[in-house]
Write a protein that holds these residues in place. Structure first.
Motif, PDB file in Angstrom:
ATOM      1  N   PRO A   1       1.476  17.856 -10.377  1.00  0.00           N
ATOM      2  CA  PRO A   1       2.495  17.298  -9.485  1.00  0.00           C
ATOM      3  C   PRO A   1       2.417  17.751  -8.031  1.00  0.00           C
ATOM      4  CG  PRO A   1       3.476  17.896 -11.591  1.00  0.00           C
ATOM      5  CD  PRO A   1       2.072  18.431 -11.609  1.00  0.00           C
ATOM      6  N   PRO A   2       1.984  18.993  -7.726  1.00  0.00           N
ATOM      7  CA  PRO A   2       1.916  19.370  -6.305  1.00  0.00           C
ATOM      8  C   PRO A   2       0.977  18.503  -5.478  1.00  0.00           C
ATOM      9  CG  PRO A   2       1.859  21.335  -7.690  1.00  0.00           C
ATOM     10  CD  PRO A   2       1.716  20.158  -8.613  1.00  0.00           C
ATOM     11  N   LEU A   3       0.098  17.745  -6.139  1.00  0.00           N
ATOM     12  CA  LEU A   3      -0.845  16.910  -5.397  1.00  0.00           C
ATOM     13  C   LEU A   3      -0.284  15.519  -5.064  1.00  0.00           C
ATOM     14  CD1 LEU A   3      -4.248  17.733  -7.131  1.00  0.00           C
ATOM     15  CD2 LEU A   3      -3.382  18.534  -4.940  1.00  0.00           C
ATOM     16  N   VAL A   4       0.906  15.209  -5.556  1.00  0.00           N
ATOM     17  CA  VAL A   4       1.489  13.882  -5.291  1.00  0.00           C
ATOM     18  C   VAL A   4       1.681  13.674  -3.788  1.00  0.00           C
ATOM     19  CG1 VAL A   4       3.558  12.460  -5.557  1.00  0.00           C
ATOM     20  CG2 VAL A   4       2.585  13.638  -7.544  1.00  0.00           C
ATOM     21  N   ASP A   5       2.310  14.639  -3.120  1.00  0.00           N
ATOM     22  CA  ASP A   5       2.509  14.528  -1.663  1.00  0.00           C
ATOM     23  C   ASP A   5       1.172  14.441  -0.942  1.00  0.00           C
ATOM     24  OD1 ASP A   5       5.226  14.455  -1.774  1.00  0.00           O
ATOM     25  OD2 ASP A   5       5.555  16.488  -1.026  1.00  0.00           O
ATOM     26  N   GLU A   6       0.199  15.205  -1.413  1.00  0.00           N
ATOM     27  CA  GLU A   6      -1.129  15.210  -0.785  1.00  0.00           C
ATOM     28  C   GLU A   6      -1.732  13.814  -0.790  1.00  0.00           C
ATOM     29  OE1 GLU A   6      -4.831  16.443   0.808  1.00  0.00           O
ATOM     30  OE2 GLU A   6      -2.903  17.479   0.735  1.00  0.00           O
ATOM     31  N   ILE A   7      -1.665  13.140  -1.944  1.00  0.00           N
ATOM     32  CA  ILE A   7      -2.256  11.802  -2.046  1.00  0.00           C
ATOM     33  C   ILE A   7      -1.474  10.794  -1.211  1.00  0.00           C
ATOM     34  CG2 ILE A   7      -2.724   9.889  -3.634  1.00  0.00           C
ATOM     35  CD1 ILE A   7      -4.761  12.142  -3.639  1.00  0.00           C
ATOM     36  N   TYR A   8      -0.154  10.903  -1.212  1.00  0.00           N
ATOM     37  CA  TYR A   8       0.632  10.008  -0.356  1.00  0.00           C
ATOM     38  C   TYR A   8       0.210  10.169   1.109  1.00  0.00           C
ATOM     39  CZ  TYR A   8       4.108   7.858  -3.445  1.00  0.00           C
ATOM     40  OH  TYR A   8       4.736   7.068  -4.382  1.00  0.00           O
ATOM     41  N   CYS A   9       0.057  11.413   1.558  1.00  0.00           N
ATOM     42  CA  CYS A   9      -0.327  11.647   2.954  1.00  0.00           C
ATOM     43  C   CYS A   9      -1.736  11.120   3.234  1.00  0.00           C
ATOM     44  CB  CYS A   9      -0.236  13.136   3.277  1.00  0.00           C
ATOM     45  SG  CYS A   9       1.446  13.778   3.340  1.00  0.00           S
ATOM     46  N   GLN A  10      -2.647  11.317   2.287  1.00  0.00           N
ATOM     47  CA  GLN A  10      -4.000  10.807   2.484  1.00  0.00           C
ATOM     48  C   GLN A  10      -4.010   9.281   2.560  1.00  0.00           C
ATOM     49  OE1 GLN A  10      -7.150  12.344   0.047  1.00  0.00           O
ATOM     50  NE2 GLN A  10      -6.397  14.449   0.123  1.00  0.00           N
ATOM     51  N   LEU A  11      -3.212   8.636   1.714  1.00  0.00           N
ATOM     52  CA  LEU A  11      -3.180   7.174   1.725  1.00  0.00           C
ATOM     53  C   LEU A  11      -2.520   6.637   2.989  1.00  0.00           C
ATOM     54  CD1 LEU A  11      -2.350   6.451  -2.027  1.00  0.00           C
ATOM     55  CD2 LEU A  11      -4.480   5.933  -0.829  1.00  0.00           C
ATOM     56  N   VAL A  12      -1.501   7.332   3.487  1.00  0.00           N
ATOM     57  CA  VAL A  12      -0.899   6.933   4.767  1.00  0.00           C
ATOM     58  C   VAL A  12      -1.941   7.027   5.875  1.00  0.00           C
ATOM     59  CG1 VAL A  12       0.765   7.602   6.536  1.00  0.00           C
ATOM     60  CG2 VAL A  12       1.484   7.453   4.146  1.00  0.00           C
ATOM     61  N   LYS A  13      -2.710   8.102   5.847  1.00  0.00           N
ATOM     62  CA  LYS A  13      -3.748   8.281   6.872  1.00  0.00           C
ATOM     63  C   LYS A  13      -4.799   7.169   6.778  1.00  0.00           C
ATOM     64  CE  LYS A  13      -7.222  11.543   8.561  1.00  0.00           C
ATOM     65  NZ  LYS A  13      -7.859  12.879   8.389  1.00  0.00           N
ATOM     66  N   GLN A  14      -5.231   6.844   5.557  1.00  0.00           N
ATOM     67  CA  GLN A  14      -6.279   5.838   5.379  1.00  0.00           C
ATOM     68  C   GLN A  14      -5.804   4.435   5.764  1.00  0.00           C
ATOM     69  OE1 GLN A  14      -9.367   6.496   4.783  1.00  0.00           O
ATOM     70  NE2 GLN A  14      -9.101   8.662   4.351  1.00  0.00           N
ATOM     71  N   THR A  15      -4.498   4.178   5.674  1.00  0.00           N
ATOM     72  CA  THR A  15      -3.984   2.845   6.009  1.00  0.00           C
ATOM     73  C   THR A  15      -3.411   2.785   7.417  1.00  0.00           C
ATOM     74  OG1 THR A  15      -1.911   3.448   4.868  1.00  0.00           O
ATOM     75  CG2 THR A  15      -3.520   2.173   3.619  1.00  0.00           C
ATOM     76  N   THR A  16      -3.653   3.836   8.215  1.00  0.00           N
ATOM     77  CA  THR A  16      -3.233   3.846   9.621  1.00  0.00           C
ATOM     78  C   THR A  16      -4.440   3.547  10.506  1.00  0.00           C
ATOM     79  OG1 THR A  16      -1.498   5.477   9.167  1.00  0.00           O
ATOM     80  CG2 THR A  16      -2.216   5.228  11.449  1.00  0.00           C
ATOM     81  N   GLU A  17      -4.335   2.498  11.312  1.00  0.00           N
ATOM     82  CA  GLU A  17      -5.426   2.087  12.200  1.00  0.00           C
ATOM     83  C   GLU A  17      -6.767   1.964  11.465  1.00  0.00           C
ATOM     84  OE1 GLU A  17      -4.826   1.100  15.117  1.00  0.00           O
ATOM     85  OE2 GLU A  17      -2.840   1.942  15.528  1.00  0.00           O
ATOM     86  N   PRO A  18      -6.816   1.197  10.372  1.00  0.00           N
ATOM     87  CA  PRO A  18      -8.086   1.055   9.638  1.00  0.00           C
ATOM     88  C   PRO A  18      -9.094   0.272  10.486  1.00  0.00           C
ATOM     89  CG  PRO A  18      -6.490  -0.519   8.801  1.00  0.00           C
ATOM     90  CD  PRO A  18      -5.753   0.357   9.779  1.00  0.00           C
ATOM     91  N   PRO A  19     -10.399   0.487  10.246  1.00  0.00           N
ATOM     92  CA  PRO A  19     -11.418  -0.239  11.012  1.00  0.00           C
ATOM     93  C   PRO A  19     -11.321  -1.749  10.835  1.00  0.00           C
ATOM     94  CG  PRO A  19     -12.392   1.593   9.801  1.00  0.00           C
ATOM     95  CD  PRO A  19     -10.992   1.453   9.325  1.00  0.00           C
ATOM     96  N   ALA A  20     -10.990  -2.167   9.605  1.00  0.00           N
ATOM     97  CA  ALA A  20     -10.875  -3.598   9.321  1.00  0.00           C
ATOM     98  C   ALA A  20      -9.547  -3.849   8.614  1.00  0.00           C
ATOM     99  CB  ALA A  20     -12.049  -4.068   8.453  1.00  0.00           C
ATOM    100  N   PRO A  21      -8.452  -4.013   9.378  1.00  0.00           N
ATOM    101  CA  PRO A  21      -7.142  -4.247   8.749  1.00  0.00           C
ATOM    102  C   PRO A  21      -7.178  -5.468   7.832  1.00  0.00           C
ATOM    103  CG  PRO A  21      -6.902  -3.820  11.090  1.00  0.00           C
ATOM    104  CD  PRO A  21      -8.373  -3.990  10.839  1.00  0.00           C
ATOM    105  N   GLY A  22      -6.716  -5.284   6.602  1.00  0.00           N
ATOM    106  CA  GLY A  22      -6.693  -6.401   5.654  1.00  0.00           C
ATOM    107  C   GLY A  22      -8.016  -6.636   4.959  1.00  0.00           C
TER     108      GLY A  22
END
Length: 215
Positions: free
Chosen positions: A45-66
């Motif tokens: 469970p301690p990794l839940v926040d970690e993955i949420y933060c990583q996914l937010v980062k990956q979906t912020t300003e992506p090279p090819a949105p969509g």
């Protein structure tokens, strides 16, 4: 802790999950990889926040949105939102990401549709006993509902559309209404049958967890 799966330190597992997310971007069949990430978060469970933060980062300003890689991240974020709730600070940041960074900037886009679905799911998610089944992940990737087949004594099997948040009591009530038994003084419940084992499903049990156990 000892268990059916071997894990190392949280730091090492976080790095492994990051590598899985990098692989997800180009994966042709992302479903098994997504389920593996979800299972690790359920076990650690301690990794839940970690993955949420990583996914937010990956979906912020992506090279090819969509693009396909970007949508794979949104699809995993969708599965996460139907399985785990992040901590309050991460939840606030996630909502900001969904509202201001995505829906406001890319209205009517696929990313905005996922963002809307995720925001609604976060308002219903209370935690899961099991990670989504492969079938559930596939329907979540399309933002759809699953079809659950319930066999009724003295009546043909009934197909019921369920979401990741549908409880056994809600399905039982719908079937009682369909079968014209609303005025019956009897009590009704769902039963789970597997080989020689049969037992009632708790009224608050999520049907999606039962389907995962079948898988």
């Amino acid at each position: 802790a000892p268990g059916p799966r071997s894990y190392t330190t949280l730091r090492d597992e976080a790095v492994k999950l990051f590598n899985s997310l990098q692989q997800l971007e180009s994966e042709r069949d992302p479903v098994p990889l997504m389920q593996g990430v979800l299972q690790t978060c359920l076990d650690l469970p301690p990794l839940v926040d970690e993955i949420y933060c990583q996914l937010v980062k990956q979906t912020t300003e992506p090279p090819a949105p969509g693009g396909q890689g970007d949508l794979h991240y949104w699809q995993l974020l969708t599965c996460m939102s139907c399985t785990f709730l992040p901590s309050p600070p991460v939840l606030r940041f996630l909502r900001f990401h969904l509202d201001r960074r995505t829906e406001s900037r890319f209205p009517a886009s696929e990313m905005a549709k996922y963002a809307c679905f995720i925001r609604e799911a976060l308002g219903k998610t209370k935690g899961r006993e099991c990670v989504p089944s492969l079938e559930e992940i596939l329907v979540l990737m399309r933002r759809q509902e699953m079809i659950c087949t319930v066999h009724c004594p003295g009546a043909p099997a009934c197909s019921v559309a369920i979401s990741s948040h549908t409880t056994a009591q809600e399905v039982a009530q719908e079937l009682v209404s369909r079968l014209g038994l609303s005025q019956s003084p009897n009590l009704f419940a769902l039963y789970e049958q597997s080989r020689r084992r049969e037992h009632p499903v708790g009224s608050a049990t999520l049907l999606a967890d039962v389907l995962t156990r079948f898988e």
